[in-house]
Design a protein around this motif. Structure first.
Motif, PDB file in Angstrom:
ATOM      1  N   THR A 161      48.339  29.542  23.085  1.00 30.32           N
ATOM      2  CA  THR A 161      47.285  28.878  22.461  1.00 30.32           C
ATOM      3  C   THR A 161      48.137  26.903  23.485  1.00 30.32           C
ATOM      4  N   ARG A 162      46.761  26.200  22.794  1.00 35.71           N
ATOM      5  CA  ARG A 162      47.235  25.008  23.332  1.00 35.71           C
ATOM      6  C   ARG A 162      48.645  24.940  23.597  1.00 35.71           C
ATOM      7  N   ASP A 163      49.551  24.735  22.393  1.00 36.32           N
ATOM      8  CA  ASP A 163      50.887  23.700  22.199  1.00 36.32           C
ATOM      9  C   ASP A 163      51.663  24.985  22.161  1.00 36.32           C
ATOM     10  N   MET A 164      51.609  26.058  23.457  1.00 31.62           N
ATOM     11  CA  MET A 164      52.414  27.248  23.329  1.00 31.62           C
ATOM     12  C   MET A 164      53.072  26.778  24.721  1.00 31.62           C
ATOM     13  N   GLN A 165      52.121  25.728  25.560  1.00 34.40           N
ATOM     14  CA  GLN A 165      53.404  25.218  26.342  1.00 34.40           C
ATOM     15  C   GLN A 165      54.385  24.195  25.999  1.00 34.40           C
ATOM     16  N   THR A 166      54.452  23.610  24.846  1.00 30.51           N
ATOM     17  CA  THR A 166      55.034  22.596  24.445  1.00 30.51           C
ATOM     18  C   THR A 166      57.019  22.824  23.577  1.00 30.51           C
ATOM     19  N   ARG A 167      56.211  24.554  23.343  1.00 31.27           N
ATOM     20  CA  ARG A 167      57.109  25.399  22.334  1.00 31.27           C
ATOM     21  C   ARG A 167      57.541  26.969  22.814  1.00 31.27           C
ATOM     22  N   ASN A 168      58.679  26.898  23.095  1.00 35.48           N
ATOM     23  CA  ASN A 168      60.180  27.793  23.551  1.00 35.48           C
ATOM     24  C   ASN A 168      59.209  29.392  22.962  1.00 35.48           C
ATOM     25  N   GLU A 169      58.186  29.823  23.246  1.00 37.65           N
ATOM     26  CA  GLU A 169      57.652  31.153  22.410  1.00 37.65           C
ATOM     27  C   GLU A 169      57.584  32.247  23.599  1.00 37.65           C
ATOM     28  N   GLY A 170      57.538  33.485  22.704  1.00 36.43           N
ATOM     29  CA  GLY A 170      57.064  34.945  24.018  1.00 36.43           C
ATOM     30  C   GLY A 170      57.064  33.903  25.464  1.00 36.43           C
ATOM     31  N   ARG A 171      56.142  35.427  26.384  1.00 36.27           N
ATOM     32  CA  ARG A 171      56.764  35.625  28.283  1.00 36.27           C
ATOM     33  C   ARG A 171      56.115  34.082  28.725  1.00 36.27           C
ATOM     34  N   GLY A 187      58.088  30.859  31.306  1.00 31.34           N
ATOM     35  CA  GLY A 187      57.309  30.639  33.160  1.00 31.34           C
ATOM     36  C   GLY A 187      56.820  31.813  33.447  1.00 31.34           C
ATOM     37  N   TRP A 188      56.253  32.747  32.558  1.00 33.59           N
ATOM     38  CA  TRP A 188      55.295  34.026  33.154  1.00 33.59           C
ATOM     39  C   TRP A 188      54.477  33.401  33.825  1.00 33.59           C
ATOM     40  N   THR A 189      54.343  33.980  34.821  1.00 36.28           N
ATOM     41  CA  THR A 189      53.058  33.384  36.372  1.00 36.28           C
ATOM     42  C   THR A 189      51.770  34.127  36.273  1.00 36.28           C
ATOM     43  N   GLU A 190      51.837  35.785  35.531  1.00 37.30           N
ATOM     44  CA  GLU A 190      50.579  36.426  35.527  1.00 37.30           C
ATOM     45  C   GLU A 190      49.951  36.743  35.094  1.00 37.30           C
ATOM     46  N   PRO A 191      48.518  36.298  35.160  1.00 42.22           N
ATOM     47  CA  PRO A 191      48.024  36.026  35.885  1.00 42.22           C
ATOM     48  C   PRO A 191      47.982  34.499  36.191  1.00 42.22           C
ATOM     49  N   PRO A 192      47.693  34.415  37.251  1.00 39.93           N
ATOM     50  CA  PRO A 192      47.781  32.800  37.331  1.00 39.93           C
ATOM     51  C   PRO A 192      46.232  32.183  37.055  1.00 39.93           C
ATOM     52  N   ILE A 193      46.798  30.893  36.164  1.00 41.60           N
ATOM     53  CA  ILE A 193      45.696  30.577  35.700  1.00 41.60           C
ATOM     54  C   ILE A 193      45.925  28.870  36.479  1.00 41.60           C
ATOM     55  N   ARG A 194      44.580  28.932  36.789  1.00 47.53           N
ATOM     56  CA  ARG A 194      44.808  27.520  37.647  1.00 47.53           C
ATOM     57  C   ARG A 194      43.625  26.667  37.016  1.00 47.53           C
ATOM     58  N   ASP A 195      42.840  27.070  35.130  1.00 43.35           N
ATOM     59  CA  ASP A 195      42.349  25.577  35.284  1.00 43.35           C
ATOM     60  C   ASP A 195      42.344  26.475  33.704  1.00 43.35           C
ATOM     61  N   PHE A 196      44.044  25.764  32.802  1.00 43.11           N
ATOM     62  CA  PHE A 196      44.402  25.595  31.675  1.00 43.11           C
ATOM     63  C   PHE A 196      43.545  25.134  30.513  1.00 43.11           C
ATOM     64  N   ASP A 197      42.816  23.857  30.440  1.00 42.02           N
ATOM     65  CA  ASP A 197      41.924  23.844  29.796  1.00 42.02           C
ATOM     66  C   ASP A 197      40.770  24.577  29.609  1.00 42.02           C
ATOM     67  N   ARG A 198      40.127  25.660  30.193  1.00 38.54           N
ATOM     68  CA  ARG A 198      39.400  26.368  30.332  1.00 38.54           C
ATOM     69  C   ARG A 198      39.655  27.490  29.407  1.00 38.54           C
ATOM     70  N   LEU A 199      40.739  28.044  29.951  1.00 42.76           N
ATOM     71  CA  LEU A 199      41.506  28.925  29.559  1.00 42.76           C
ATOM     72  C   LEU A 199      41.845  29.117  28.199  1.00 42.76           C
ATOM     73  N   TRP A 200      41.993  28.077  27.375  1.00 40.43           N
ATOM     74  CA  TRP A 200      42.343  27.766  26.149  1.00 40.43           C
ATOM     75  C   TRP A 200      40.831  27.317  25.689  1.00 40.43           C
ATOM     76  N   ASN A 201      39.949  26.925  26.147  1.00 36.23           N
ATOM     77  CA  ASN A 201      38.851  26.540  25.551  1.00 36.23           C
ATOM     78  C   ASN A 201      37.938  28.315  24.911  1.00 36.23           C
ATOM     79  N   ILE A 202      38.439  28.967  26.100  1.00 36.62           N
ATOM     80  CA  ILE A 202      37.949  30.914  25.919  1.00 36.62           C
ATOM     81  C   ILE A 202      38.992  30.711  24.545  1.00 36.62           C
ATOM     82  N   VAL A 203      39.579  30.548  24.441  1.00 31.49           N
ATOM     83  CA  VAL A 203      40.563  31.670  23.519  1.00 31.49           C
ATOM     84  C   VAL A 203      40.189  30.935  22.789  1.00 31.49           C
ATOM     85  N   ASP A 204      39.924  29.721  21.900  1.00 33.41           N
ATOM     86  CA  ASP A 204      39.572  29.046  21.255  1.00 33.41           C
ATOM     87  C   ASP A 204      37.680  29.686  20.283  1.00 33.41           C
TER      88      ASP A 204
END
Length: 148
Positions: free
Chosen positions: A22-32, A36-53
């Motif tokens: 989720t959007r707040d995942m970046q502030t929590r220490n959960e999951g890979r 710091g897991w970087t695959e696949p590379p995400i260039r637009d996190f707002d777009r990603l979270w909008n899709i997830v929403d």
């Protein structure tokens, strides 16, 4: 136009489209991903979270999981014949397989297409503006989402 199908690898983008991140995942220490897991590379996190929403909203409406919605969405696209899922446990395998019985409405597909649509890059914006009456069937497939 050649009668070929596509086998889609990692349709959940390494779990990013499963609904567990989720959007707040970046502030929590959960999951890979949070670690710091970087695959696949995400260039637009707002777009990603909008899709997830949108995936989560449709899943709640249909009483299925976001992963099932994401997989049904990809599997229902033109020319997609199958998916390569990367489940890490038996529960994920079972959940992913249930996606085959999820049917999305045209309105649900359009919601997902709209939120995930990439900006049209060159040469496609140029072709759409100046050559749309001369496009090949393959070019039409690429452009139809943008120019209708």
């Amino acid at each position: 136009d050649q009668g070929l199908g596509a086998l889609i690898w990692s349709p959940l983008a390494g779990g990013l489209l499963s609904g567990k991140y989720t959007r707040d995942m970046q502030t929590r220490n959960e999951g890979r991903f949070a670690a710091g897991w970087t695959e696949p590379p995400i260039r637009d996190f707002d777009r990603l979270w909008n899709i997830v929403d949108v995936l989560k909203a449709i899943a709640a409406e249909k009483q299925v999981t976001p992963a099932q919605v994401a997989l049904a969405w990809v599997l229902g696209r033109a020319s997609v014949t199958s998916l390569v899922i990367g489940a890490r446990n038996l529960d994920q395998v079972k959940d992913n397989i249930r996606a085959a019985s999820v049917t999305l409405t045209e309105k649900e597909r359009e919601r997902l297409n709209e939120v995930s649509r990439l900006p049209m890059l060159y040469p496609y914006w140029h072709q759409a503006a100046l050559a749309k009456n001369r496009l090949s069937p393959a070019d039409r497939i690429l452009l139809d989402e943008h120019i209708g």
